[in-house]
Motif scaffolding. Sequence first.
Motif, PDB file in Angstrom:
ATOM      1  N   ASN A  51       0.929  -1.357  -0.030  1.00 44.29           N
ATOM      2  CA  ASN A  51       0.150  -0.037   0.081  1.00 44.29           C
ATOM      3  C   ASN A  51       0.797   1.157   0.071  1.00 44.29           C
ATOM      4  O   ASN A  51       0.297   2.414  -0.052  1.00 44.29           O
ATOM      5  N   ARG A  52       2.015   1.000   0.230  1.00 46.49           N
ATOM      6  CA  ARG A  52       3.066   2.292   0.358  1.00 46.49           C
ATOM      7  C   ARG A  52       3.825   2.216  -1.032  1.00 46.49           C
ATOM      8  O   ARG A  52       4.493   3.419  -1.364  1.00 46.49           O
ATOM      9  N   ASP A 104      -1.092   3.620  -7.682  1.00 48.07           N
ATOM     10  CA  ASP A 104      -0.820   2.739  -6.670  1.00 48.07           C
ATOM     11  C   ASP A 104      -1.799   1.623  -6.176  1.00 48.07           C
ATOM     12  O   ASP A 104      -2.561   1.495  -7.328  1.00 48.07           O
ATOM     13  N   SER A 105      -2.072   1.204  -5.104  1.00 52.14           N
ATOM     14  CA  SER A 105      -3.168   0.074  -5.062  1.00 52.14           C
ATOM     15  C   SER A 105      -4.365   0.443  -5.289  1.00 52.14           C
ATOM     16  O   SER A 105      -5.127  -0.461  -5.213  1.00 52.14           O
ATOM     17  N   LYS A 106      -4.842   1.784  -5.334  1.00 57.44           N
ATOM     18  CA  LYS A 106      -6.104   2.264  -5.285  1.00 57.44           C
ATOM     19  C   LYS A 106      -6.652   2.971  -6.665  1.00 57.44           C
ATOM     20  O   LYS A 106      -7.530   3.338  -6.785  1.00 57.44           O
ATOM     21  N   THR A 188     -11.090   0.523 -12.278  1.00 61.67           N
ATOM     22  CA  THR A 188     -11.530   0.523 -11.046  1.00 61.67           C
ATOM     23  C   THR A 188     -10.521   0.374  -9.989  1.00 61.67           C
ATOM     24  O   THR A 188      -9.429  -0.219 -10.490  1.00 61.67           O
ATOM     25  N   GLU A 189     -10.898   0.468  -8.560  1.00 59.50           N
ATOM     26  CA  GLU A 189     -10.121   0.234  -7.661  1.00 59.50           C
ATOM     27  C   GLU A 189      -9.577  -1.349  -7.391  1.00 59.50           C
ATOM     28  O   GLU A 189      -8.411  -1.552  -7.415  1.00 59.50           O
ATOM     29  N   ASP A 190     -10.805  -2.107  -7.865  1.00 59.21           N
ATOM     30  CA  ASP A 190     -10.378  -3.484  -7.469  1.00 59.21           C
ATOM     31  C   ASP A 190      -9.498  -4.014  -8.813  1.00 59.21           C
ATOM     32  O   ASP A 190      -8.785  -4.920  -8.572  1.00 59.21           O
ATOM     33  N   GLU A 191      -9.627  -3.258  -9.936  1.00 58.27           N
ATOM     34  CA  GLU A 191      -8.513  -3.896 -10.945  1.00 58.27           C
ATOM     35  C   GLU A 191      -7.017  -3.379 -10.639  1.00 58.27           C
ATOM     36  O   GLU A 191      -6.069  -4.143 -10.961  1.00 58.27           O
TER      37      GLU A 191
END
Length: 222
Positions: A51-52, A104-106, A188-191
């Motif tokens: 997440n960083r 990033d992851s989002k 999307t964030e899920d992707e």
Amino acid sequence: MVRIIITEDLGMTKICAKMVPKNLAPKQRETRKNVAPDMLELREINPELLNRVITGGESFFFFFQYDPQTKRQSSQWCSNGSPRPKKARMSKSKVKCMLVCFFDSKGIVHKEWVPPGQTVIQYYYKEILERLHKRVLRVLVNIAYDWILHHNNVPSRTALVKTAVKGHHFQTTQDAQKAVTRVLEDITEDEFQTCYHQRQKRWRKSVQSGGNYFEGDNTKLD
């Protein structure tokens, strides 16, 4: 008869070679093999590690421009006996644009199009990273002083975008860039989460393959 023995008795299939960027040298394979377990261990110690991470890099997009005026739209009023208006046939022109994008992851953190004619040398890229840093300070306060840059050409994301705009012709470079931007914003964030989860699988596959390329090998994880 031979084919039956090979395919049915031996269970073998004939497959094409997987194209890879280059053949890895022994030292490169050893590095991949050693780094992967280290990353898996760090991820185990700190579940929030990814997440960083902000991943980014540059990617070229190629577009075709076309003449927006049709033959009928170019018609003119002429008197009898006047020569027929002439209009030169315009061929499609290929335009190359470079996008620098970080996520990033989002989702997307920062993106910018490189101006035409601009060479991405170290000084220019340093300016891009400075703008990225300011963006992180402004919108990602929770990791503003503790984020990790992973420089990569993000093939999975750029491939998704290039597929979405493939076959489309654009009137201007700006139109093409807007189309790419819309595709990026629709991810999307899920992707993005899936993309980051796949990293852990790739680390494990890298260990099992001994640091070799494993794309297309259908490697089974233990």
